[in-house]
Design a protein around this motif. Structure first.
Motif, mmCIF file in Angstrom:
data_model
loop_
_atom_site.group_PDB
_atom_site.id
_atom_site.type_symbol
_atom_site.label_atom_id
_atom_site.label_comp_id
_atom_site.label_asym_id
_atom_site.label_seq_id
_atom_site.Cartn_x
_atom_site.Cartn_y
_atom_site.Cartn_z
ATOM 1 N N VAL A 31 0.865 -1.182 0.000
ATOM 2 C CA VAL A 31 0.000 0.000 0.000
ATOM 3 C C VAL A 31 0.896 1.223 0.000
ATOM 4 C CG1 VAL A 31 -0.225 0.029 2.527
ATOM 5 C CG2 VAL A 31 -1.943 1.166 1.122
ATOM 6 N N ARG A 32 0.525 2.230 -0.807
ATOM 7 C CA ARG A 32 1.346 3.432 -0.964
ATOM 8 C C ARG A 32 0.550 4.689 -0.619
ATOM 9 N NH1 ARG A 32 2.924 0.150 -5.263
ATOM 10 N NH2 ARG A 32 5.178 -0.249 -5.390
ATOM 11 N N PHE A 33 1.110 5.477 0.273
ATOM 12 C CA PHE A 33 0.600 6.810 0.562
ATOM 13 C C PHE A 33 1.592 7.791 -0.054
ATOM 14 C CE2 PHE A 33 -1.666 4.468 3.822
ATOM 15 C CZ PHE A 33 -2.864 5.147 3.941
ATOM 16 N N GLY A 34 1.275 8.312 -1.231
ATOM 17 C CA GLY A 34 2.219 9.189 -1.906
ATOM 18 C C GLY A 34 3.487 8.425 -2.267
ATOM 19 N N TYR A 50 -5.960 3.077 9.347
ATOM 20 C CA TYR A 50 -7.214 3.822 9.278
ATOM 21 C C TYR A 50 -7.081 5.285 9.706
ATOM 22 C CZ TYR A 50 -9.439 -0.455 7.876
ATOM 23 O OH TYR A 50 -9.783 -1.588 7.167
ATOM 24 N N PRO A 51 -6.284 5.607 10.736
ATOM 25 C CA PRO A 51 -6.075 7.036 11.025
ATOM 26 C C PRO A 51 -5.443 7.781 9.843
ATOM 27 C CG PRO A 51 -5.437 5.717 12.920
ATOM 28 C CD PRO A 51 -5.704 4.757 11.791
ATOM 29 N N LEU A 52 -4.522 7.119 9.119
ATOM 30 C CA LEU A 52 -3.913 7.747 7.945
ATOM 31 C C LEU A 52 -4.936 7.926 6.827
ATOM 32 C CD1 LEU A 52 -0.410 6.024 7.575
ATOM 33 C CD2 LEU A 52 -0.870 8.439 8.040
ATOM 34 N N LEU A 53 -5.757 6.891 6.588
ATOM 35 C CA LEU A 53 -6.746 6.936 5.516
ATOM 36 C C LEU A 53 -7.710 8.098 5.706
ATOM 37 C CD1 LEU A 53 -7.880 5.507 2.969
ATOM 38 C CD2 LEU A 53 -9.367 4.200 4.512
ATOM 39 N N GLN A 55 -7.136 10.898 6.933
ATOM 40 C CA GLN A 55 -6.490 12.208 6.813
ATOM 41 C C GLN A 55 -6.192 12.610 5.371
ATOM 42 O OE1 GLN A 55 -2.942 12.128 9.217
ATOM 43 N NE2 GLN A 55 -4.037 11.479 11.057
ATOM 44 N N VAL A 56 -6.245 11.661 4.444
ATOM 45 C CA VAL A 56 -5.819 11.952 3.075
ATOM 46 C C VAL A 56 -7.018 12.220 2.164
ATOM 47 C CG1 VAL A 56 -3.705 10.608 3.311
ATOM 48 C CG2 VAL A 56 -5.771 9.499 2.439
ATOM 49 N N ASP A 57 -6.780 12.993 1.133
ATOM 50 C CA ASP A 57 -7.823 13.300 0.151
ATOM 51 C C ASP A 57 -7.742 12.382 -1.063
ATOM 52 O OD1 ASP A 57 -8.778 15.473 1.681
ATOM 53 O OD2 ASP A 57 -7.211 16.774 0.854
ATOM 54 N N VAL A 58 -6.588 11.771 -1.266
ATOM 55 C CA VAL A 58 -6.372 10.883 -2.402
ATOM 56 C C VAL A 58 -6.249 9.451 -1.898
ATOM 57 C CG1 VAL A 58 -4.875 10.322 -4.353
ATOM 58 C CG2 VAL A 58 -5.207 12.717 -3.661
ATOM 59 N N LEU A 59 -6.952 8.542 -2.548
ATOM 60 C CA LEU A 59 -6.933 7.141 -2.141
ATOM 61 C C LEU A 59 -5.522 6.569 -2.246
ATOM 62 C CD1 LEU A 59 -9.322 5.283 -1.293
ATOM 63 C CD2 LEU A 59 -9.219 4.308 -3.593
ATOM 64 N N PRO A 60 -5.073 5.806 -1.252
ATOM 65 C CA PRO A 60 -3.771 5.148 -1.368
ATOM 66 C C PRO A 60 -3.761 4.208 -2.573
ATOM 67 C CG PRO A 60 -4.653 4.942 0.853
ATOM 68 C CD PRO A 60 -5.744 5.495 0.008
ATOM 69 N N LYS A 61 -2.579 3.929 -3.079
ATOM 70 C CA LYS A 61 -2.412 2.971 -4.163
ATOM 71 C C LYS A 61 -2.019 1.621 -3.576
ATOM 72 C CE LYS A 61 -2.995 6.088 -7.407
ATOM 73 N NZ LYS A 61 -4.203 6.083 -8.275
ATOM 74 N N THR A 265 -8.530 -0.152 1.896
ATOM 75 C CA THR A 265 -8.436 0.949 0.940
ATOM 76 C C THR A 265 -9.690 1.037 0.086
ATOM 77 O OG1 THR A 265 -6.015 0.936 0.815
ATOM 78 C CG2 THR A 265 -7.187 1.760 -1.119
ATOM 79 N N TYR A 266 -10.274 -0.109 -0.244
ATOM 80 C CA TYR A 266 -11.411 -0.147 -1.167
ATOM 81 C C TYR A 266 -12.767 -0.180 -0.468
ATOM 82 C CZ TYR A 266 -7.543 -1.025 -4.244
ATOM 83 O OH TYR A 266 -6.351 -0.915 -4.911
#
Length: 300
Positions: A31-34, A50-53, A55-61, A265-266
């Motif tokens: 899983v990639r955050f940026g 989940y705390p990271l998810l 906070q982000v506006d773009v879905l992780p890869k 993520t999904y």
């Protein structure tokens, strides 16, 4: 008896201790955050994800393991007579394909199985294979167990929002539900490994009742083996489990786990799900942590 190893991937969504205690090789997805890359469960457990998810506006890869990752996993079992490698639906990820290609490039025979499931669905098959292996069943018997189980499993899950499935390109046949009126909550399923609608429910409170009714219909006098899953929603899954006990359903709980970073993520946070299948009327096989050799299993 032949020595048979079992390999799976991190989307089985079991804690790392499970694999160690049961002599299972787990190959993690990514899983990639940026620019930051993490191994699912190994470097990115649910409590961190989940705390990271949120906070982000773009879905992780996310990405599947490489062919080389699987070759290295299989080569750890070069002393085995055969390897059974069981993975999430090939229609949701390229993980199965990576495993299949790797299987053609190692000396030990490998049977790669498409579970047509995800998360606890894959884990349930792994658990049944562990029990079969520990009973010293043969390869053909183990493969039949997996095949039969895939054919009779039902996975139902509720998501707070379809946006994660839609953004991640995993929405499948449930695309027709996008844009549904406010407060319509979709209960989804997997049909031949593809996300599909099961039922639309008006209001969150009715979701649990529909899941209970599905369990009742599936039971029909049979005992069910049940697995529960959630994405950062422990209270919601406890509520469902309490209702299951209250209804005095004929079931045994086999697995209760949290969705890892790749599956999460999904689905997004707030997801709950239930997997079930009928079992024979006999006590469930008990898996005792770290005691495989006492049961006669020879690790390879």
């Amino acid at each position: 008896m032949p020595k048979i190893a079992i390999v799976t991937d991190s989307t089985a969504d079991m804690p790392l201790s499970f694999y160690k205690e049961n002599d299972i090789t787990m190959v993690p997805l990514i899983v990639r955050f940026g620019e930051d890359t993490y191994k699912d469960w190994v470097e990115m457990p649910p409590k961190k994800f989940y705390p990271l998810l949120k906070q982000v506006d773009v879905l992780p890869k996310t990405s599947q393991p490489s062919v080389q990752d699987f070759i290295e996993a299989y080569e750890k079992h070069s002393g085995c007579d055969h390897i059974i490698s069981i993975h999430l639906s090939s229609k949701l990820s390229g993980t199965y394909q990576s495993a299949y290609i790797a299987a053609q490039n190692v000396g030990t025979p490998v049977t790669v199985i498409d579970s047509k499931q995800a998360s606890v669905g894959t884990a349930a098959i792994v658990k049944e294979l562990i029990a079969a292996r520990d009973k010293r069943l043969g390869l053909d018997e183990m493969l039949k167990i997996a095949d039969d189980l895939i054919g009779k499993m039902t996975l139902l899950f509720y998501v707070d929002t379809l946006k994660y499935l839609e953004m991640g390109g995993r929405i499948g046949k449930a695309s027709a539900l996008v844009g549904s009126i406010l407060n319509i909550k979709p209960i989804l399923t997997l049909e031949d490994g593809v996300v599909a609608p099961f039922k639309k429910v008006k209001g969150r409170k009715k979701v649990n009742r529909e899941l209970i009714e599905a369990l009742k219909a599936a039971s029909n006098g049979k005992r069910l083996r049940v697995c529960l899953m959630h994405a950062d929603a422990p209270e919601a899954i406890e509520e469902l489990e309490a209702l299951m006990r209250q209804e005095r359903l004929n079931y045994e709980l086999s697995i209760k786990s949290e969705l890892g970073s790749v599956i999460g993520t999904y689905t997004g946070p707030g997801t709950i799900g239930i997997l079930f299948y009928p079992i024979d009327e006999q006590p469930a096989t008990q898996l005792t942590s770290g005691k495989r050799n006492q049961q006669g299993y020879d690790p390879c």
